[in-house]
Design an enzyme around this catalytic site. Structure first.
Site, mmCIF file in Angstrom:
data_model
loop_
_atom_site.group_PDB
_atom_site.id
_atom_site.type_symbol
_atom_site.label_atom_id
_atom_site.label_comp_id
_atom_site.label_asym_id
_atom_site.label_seq_id
_atom_site.Cartn_x
_atom_site.Cartn_y
_atom_site.Cartn_z
ATOM 1 N N LYS A 1 -16.393 17.106 88.756
ATOM 2 C CA LYS A 1 -15.204 17.768 89.295
ATOM 3 C C LYS A 1 -15.286 17.745 90.820
ATOM 4 C CE LYS A 1 -12.854 22.265 88.601
ATOM 5 N NZ LYS A 1 -12.946 23.541 87.859
ATOM 6 N N SER B 1 -8.875 24.649 85.236
ATOM 7 C CA SER B 1 -8.716 23.780 86.378
ATOM 8 C C SER B 1 -9.514 22.482 86.297
ATOM 9 C CB SER B 1 -9.138 24.528 87.643
ATOM 10 O OG SER B 1 -10.519 24.847 87.604
ATOM 11 N N SER C 1 -12.070 27.576 83.120
ATOM 12 C CA SER C 1 -11.706 26.238 83.574
ATOM 13 C C SER C 1 -12.458 25.086 82.935
ATOM 14 C CB SER C 1 -11.850 26.147 85.087
ATOM 15 O OG SER C 1 -10.727 26.734 85.676
HETATM 16 N N1 GLN Z 1 -7.209 29.753 85.327
HETATM 17 C C1 GLN Z 1 -8.141 30.631 85.957
HETATM 18 C C2 GLN Z 1 -7.772 30.815 87.400
HETATM 19 O O1 GLN Z 1 -6.840 30.216 87.826
HETATM 20 C C3 GLN Z 1 -9.544 30.115 85.796
HETATM 21 C C4 GLN Z 1 -9.927 29.128 86.797
HETATM 22 C C5 GLN Z 1 -11.357 28.690 86.714
HETATM 23 O O2 GLN Z 1 -12.061 29.002 85.753
HETATM 24 N N2 GLN Z 1 -11.798 28.032 87.770
HETATM 25 O O3 GLN Z 1 -8.402 31.559 88.118
#
Ligand code: GLN
Length: 501
Positions: free
Chosen positions: A86, A161, A185
């Site tokens: 990532k 994400s 994410s």
């Molecule tokens: N969707 C969650 C957020 O926007 C989780 C994101 C993540 O785990 N990096 O914070």
């Protein structure tokens, strides 16, 4: 060098199988890398799952692995396995952009610990995966470099994400990828893209070299097609790191050795709250099927009450935004990041304001404002400190589920089962104008981060939406630092579900 054409009929090869074939001399690391690069060239234009790729470097590294094998040198457990990282993970080459204009040209001087451990084990990093900007999002759509598409239906999101990591594995570009999970994410995109994704216990994997989003929640973990590959990657990257003081000083667990030992009559907790009336019918069905599969395996199913899960989203978005507002203060155009061009008469404050307004996308700006507000004097008690109290209650709910309850006569759970998201993959653009709808996607994942526990998502029974079969992710949550047991139970479910290999 012309890469061999990829055979679309060939079943996807797992990282473990690929490494075994390379060790046995049935396949060269160069051929494995060429295949990944050919898939990437063919599929990335439509999917947009990579921000940067390293073809020449990957092939050169693969050649050194083949040479080492020819010379009889020992090979690491991942020798020749192509992998994606990532793009919030620092490498000492290429860019580390966090999918943001703010860091579009940022080059890190060093490599993250987890990445270095993969490299030392022989893995070949073919590229950096697309993601939501600064890991804030649940769909992959907030990337400065454009959205990633779900390989199973290009009109839908892959989840986020870690959108590019999930899509790259689902599309069979790479067998394994690293993602980061602050509130879901890794698990949510794994679920929406039909792959396996694991968030280890907080403290299990070093975050040194991971661009921080919310430091009390962030963890790095694998996305793969099998539970075995998750175990293989986690075994490689986990363990104490002097460069990250939050890593637990515990002996690194042996995960692969016990993976195929089923647990006799495991106790599986199913939270009352998992039967939410808002769940998509396909999710309801997949949860029912997973429960049935465990019953057939002789598991004892017990109902658990995670009473404070209802407040999980509110607590998470306060804690995560508060920490983000502090972590992202360094991107000011001076210390790090995009620097705006100033006009005559502009002062230092204009430099900060303009650089941050130009460099950050709307969702990141929203989080910074939310977090700054929640921490500000006069409001911190009402928001941030209250969220911390809720966080403690959520932890307590999980603690009770993992302890025997004499009053109720229920045994301690070996794992807790619930969906990883309330619905399958949604359409691109469907939730972008409604941040709250997007946040609600995380209802089943965020509490696990608030409690610091390990959890794994694997494909459950798929569902058909508009004539397309879409994956549904099932999540298993384990006790802190008991990844071996969690993976064994996940392996049992994987076998029972008849999942690929
Ligand atoms: N969707 C969650 C957020 O926007 C989780 C994101 C993540 O785990 N990096 O914070």
């Amino acid at each position: 060098m012309t890469p061999p054409p990829s055979d679309p009929a060939a079943p996807p090869v797992t990282g473990a199988a690929l490494a075994a074939r390379i060790r046995a001399g049935e396949l060269t690391a160069v051929a494995a890398t060429q295949r990944a690069l050919a898939q990437l060239d063919a599929l990335n234009p439509a999917l947009n799952c990579f921000i940067d790729t390293f073809p020449d470097q990957s092939l050169a590294r693969a050649a050194t692995i083949d040479k080492a094998r020819a010379d009889g040198a020992p090979l690491g457990p991942l020798a020749g396995v192509p992998i994606a990282l990532k793009d919030n993970m620092c490498l000492s080459w290429g860019r580390t952009t966090c999918a943001s204009k703010m860091l579009a040209d940022y080059r890190s001087p060093y490599t993250l610990t987890a990445g270095q451990r993969l490299i030392d084990a022989g893995a070949i990093i073919v590229g950096k995966a697309n993601m939501d900007e600064f890991a804030m999002g649940s769909s992959g759509e907030s990337s400065f470099f454009g959205p990633t598409r779900n390989p199973l239906d290009h009109s839908r999101v892959p989840g986020g994400s870690s959108s590019g990591s999930a899509a790259a594995v689902a599309a069979d570009i790479v067998p394994v990828a690293l993602g980061s999970d602050t509130g879901g994410s890794i698990r949510q995109p794994a679920g929406l893209s039909g792959v396996v994704g694991m968030k280890p216990t907080y403290g299990r994997v070093s975050r040194y070299g991971l661009v921080a989003y919310a430091s009390s929640l962030d963890q790095i973990g694998p996305l793969a097609r099998t539970v075995e590959d998750c175990a293989l990657i986690l075994e490689t990257i986990c363990g104490v790191d002097p460069a990250d003081g939050t890593t637990a000083d515990l002996p690194a667990p042996s995960l692969l050795a016990t993976l195929n030992d089923p647990i006799d009559r495991p106790v599986i907790g199913v939270p009352k709250q998992a039967h939410d009336p808002h769940n998509h019918p396909g999710v309801v069905n997949a949860l029912g099927d997973a429960i049935d599969a465990f019953v057939r395996m002789g598991a004892r199913i017990v109902e658990v009450d995670l009473a404070h899960v209802a407040h999980g989203i509110a607590a998470y978005y306060l804690v995560a935004s508060a920490e983000a507002s502090s972590n992202l203060a360094r991107f000011d155009g001076v210390r790090y990041g995009h620097r705006a061009t100033l006009q005559p008469g502009d002062e230092l404050l204009d430099l900060y304001c303009k650089s941050r307004a130009e460099g950050f996308g709307p969702e990141v700006q929203r989080r910074i404002m939310l977090g700054t507000y929640a921490l500000s004097s006069g409001y911190a008690d009402a928001y941030y400190n209250t969220a911390l109290k809720v966080r403690r209650l959520i932890r307590r709910d999980y603690d009770s589920a993992f302890a025997p309850n004499d009053r109720m006569g229920t045994p301690a759970c070996d794992a807790i089962l619930m969906p990883s998201s309330p619905s399958p993959a949604f359409k691109l653009g469907e939730k972008t104008s409604d941040p709250l709808a997007m946040y609600l996607e995380d209802v089943y994942t965020v509490t696990v981060n608030l409690a610091g526990l390990p959890a794994i998502t694997l494909p459950g029974t798929p569902t058909t939406v508009d004539g397309v079969s879409l994956p549904v992710g099932m999540q298993l949550i384990g006790r802190a630092f008991d990844e071996p047991r969690l993976l064994r139970i996940a392996r049992m479910l994987e076998l029972a579900g008849g999942n690929r290999p």
